[in-house]
Design a protein around this motif. Structure first.
Motif, PDB file in Angstrom:
ATOM      1  N   UNK A 112      49.854  66.699   3.289  1.00 32.79           N
ATOM      2  CA  UNK A 112      48.629  66.009   2.842  1.00 32.79           C
ATOM      3  C   UNK A 112      48.443  64.687   3.577  1.00 32.79           C
ATOM      4  N   UNK A 113      49.530  63.924   3.756  1.00 32.94           N
ATOM      5  CA  UNK A 113      49.361  62.614   4.403  1.00 32.94           C
ATOM      6  C   UNK A 113      49.079  62.775   5.902  1.00 32.94           C
ATOM      7  N   UNK A 114      49.753  63.730   6.543  1.00 31.06           N
ATOM      8  CA  UNK A 114      49.509  63.938   7.984  1.00 31.06           C
ATOM      9  C   UNK A 114      48.068  64.371   8.246  1.00 31.06           C
ATOM     10  N   UNK A 115      47.645  65.394   7.524  1.00 31.94           N
ATOM     11  CA  UNK A 115      46.288  65.906   7.762  1.00 31.94           C
ATOM     12  C   UNK A 115      45.231  64.915   7.280  1.00 31.94           C
ATOM     13  N   UNK A 116      45.558  64.198   6.197  1.00 31.01           N
ATOM     14  CA  UNK A 116      44.632  63.171   5.696  1.00 31.01           C
ATOM     15  C   UNK A 116      44.410  62.080   6.726  1.00 31.01           C
ATOM     16  N   UNK A 117      45.507  61.626   7.338  1.00 35.07           N
ATOM     17  CA  UNK A 117      45.387  60.586   8.376  1.00 35.07           C
ATOM     18  C   UNK A 117      44.596  61.117   9.568  1.00 35.07           C
ATOM     19  N   UNK A 118      44.819  62.384   9.898  1.00 42.23           N
ATOM     20  CA  UNK A 118      44.064  62.988  11.013  1.00 42.23           C
ATOM     21  C   UNK A 118      42.583  63.088  10.667  1.00 42.23           C
TER      22      UNK A 118
END
Lengths: 255, 251
Positions: A112-118
């Motif tokens: 969630x955090x990786x894709x959210x930041x992307x």
């Protein structure tokens, strides 16, 4: 009243969006070869790096299970059955569930955090704009990695739980290891192992897709990223528990 | 080449685009100009197919993309390059990996050709020797150049720029604008969204002024400066004011 209706409507819309993402995921299966390298990278992150966490998690659950059931069985003079309780408990229920919950937190937060930041930095839009299917590129490798790696991780949790249960039974309840082992192995049927290893595949699928969905739907700034990461972990964990209940019920009814 | 016909878009009650029509010819540098919140970036996202309009048609090379699904859009998008406002570079990768990313993704190209193409576009944007540098280590102007190099890497027919000079100092802005001109001279159609009037005048072949989700007027710089439309006049007032200010300073 009006605000709760709007919240309900948003939840239904989110469910619809999630279904559409799953549809995209299934349609992308034909291009699965393209994400082989990413899937292997993810397997390392999701699997190898979670080894110690799962090993310790499984071990402590096995110890607690052995102690709690051992003291109760001792009241009836049946402490030699601890092995049976621990092995069935770990393989059928606690091994998959603990692995699922630990990985819902670890893998769920990561996705969630990786894709959210992307998403916030328009990197996902960039993928789409340049003709790359973001579901194939980002969701597929994470889902494959989770589904492949949750099986050995669950096996590790099961084994470390049973072995640590055996050690603590020997040390605290003075039950011979051969008694423990015999009772543990003879209690396990094929259907228990089947159930114990079907659950992690389903857990993995939902943890990976739910956390990726929350990452994809991050809108706004860093506070939205934090909120969506929490939501991803909470919803993934709840899904693990609900699925565990449903599967257990089905198994008891059907098998 | 690109045509928007009566395009409308709304999010809930908020109208973003209201029956907007626009036409961009092949090979030109088309500027979409307007104040913040006018709907410029929305037009760009609709042209790229990242958003679908509620009504109207979006024609790219006479093909209506307004109702295409995400998967149907993918081959079309491989002929478009886009430079995002925040660059949207992959920050875990190096400059070379970013520029080569889509060449490798789209497949069918030998690694030696990928290397050759990366060197060529990095040289074009004056970033030779930066291949191994991580994105985090670059300045704002350099990141923008990498984003342009990435957009140029697969020789797209159309390049979209979203606020390409926002946040850059005047020298870097000028060099990015020169780069857009040079990139356009390679034959691609360029669509530039900006709110900076001087940039629009400097590079634009045609200007479309947009306000409150609708195109107010389209024409060359000369036609815009002579426009009788009140909004266009107000918007271009800055040019005359700057000229007057400069004249006063000199005198």
């Amino acid at each position: 009243m009006a605000s709760s209706f709007i919240t309900f409507k948003k939840k239904i819309l989110a469910l619809q969006e999630y279904s559409l993402m799953l549809k995209d995921l299934f349609l992308s299966i034909k291009s699965i070869n393209k994400c082989k390298r990413d899937a292997i990278n993810e397997m390392y992150l999701v699997g190898s790096q979670a080894f110690l966490l799962v090993l310790l998690g499984g071990a402590f659950v096995g110890i607690i299970l052995a102690l709690e059931t051992g003291y109760q069985l001792d009241l009836f003079g049946a402490k030699t059955l601890v092995g049976r309780t621990v092995s069935l408990g770990m393989v059928r229920e606690l091994g998959p569930t603990i692995t699922g919950l630990l990985l819902a937190a670890r893998t769920g937060a990561k996705n969630a955090s990786e894709l959210g930041a992307m998403q916030i930095s328009e990197q996902i839009d960039a993928l789409r704009a340049f003709g790359t299917n973001p579901v194939l590129k980002l969701v597929m490798p994470r889902t494959i990695a989770a589904m492949v790696m949750f099986l050995p991780l669950t096996a590790i949790a099961d084994m470390s739980g049973i072995l640590s249960g055996m050690v603590v039974t020997k040390l605290s309840l003075h039950v011979d290891t051969s008694f423990f082992w015999n009772s543990a192995i003879s209690a396990l049927l094929i259907k228990d192992i089947f159930v114990g290893f079907t659950k992690p595949i389903l857990f993995a699928f939902f943890i990976a897709t739910i956390s990726c969905f929350y990452g994809f739907n991050t809108r706004g700034g860093t506070s939205a990223l934090g909120k969506n990461t929490i939501n991803a972990v909470v919803v993934s964990s709840l899904t693990v528990l609900v699925l565990d209940f449903i599967l257990t019920k089905i198994v008891w009814e059907l098998l | 080449m690109i045509r928007l016909e009566n395009v409308s878009l709304a999010f809930g009650d908020k109208v973003i685009l209201d029956n907007t029509s626009l036409s961009i010819k092949k090979g030109e540098i088309a500027i979409i100009l307007g104040p913040s919140g006018a709907g410029k970036s929305s037009i760009l996202k609709i042209m790229v197919g990242l958003w679908q309009p509620d009504a109207g048609r979006v024609l790219i090379n006479n093909k209506d993309i307004s109702k295409l699904s995400e998967l149907e859009m993918l081959p079309l998008r491989r002929k478009m390059g886009i430079v995002f406002q925040g660059n949207a570079l992959f920050d875990s990768l190096t400059v070379k990996e970013n520029v080569a990313y889509f060449l490798r993704e789209h497949g069918g190209i030998k690694e030696s050709l990928v290397n050759e193409k990366v060197s060529e576009v990095l040289s074009f944007v004056n970033l030779e020797g930066t291949e191994k540098i991580c994105i985090d280590e670059l300045s704002g102007g350099m990141k923008k150049r990498v984003a342009i190099a990435r957009a140029l890497s697969f020789d797209p027919d159309i390049i979209f720029y979203d606020e390409p000079t926002t946040g850059l100092d005047p020298i870097n802005s000028k060099s990015i604008l020169d780069l857009i001109k040079r990139a356009s001279s390679r034959g691609a159609t360029s669509v530039v969204v900006t709110h900076i009037l001087n940039d629009a005048i400097y590079i634009g072949d045609t200007l479309s002024v947009i306000n409150e989700g609708a195109v107010v007027e389209t024409g060359t710089v000369y036609e815009m400066l002579r426009s009788e439309n009140k909004f266009v006049k107000d918007f271009f007032y800055e040019v005359f004011q700057d000229a007057a200010l400069l004249q006063n300073k000199i005198l």
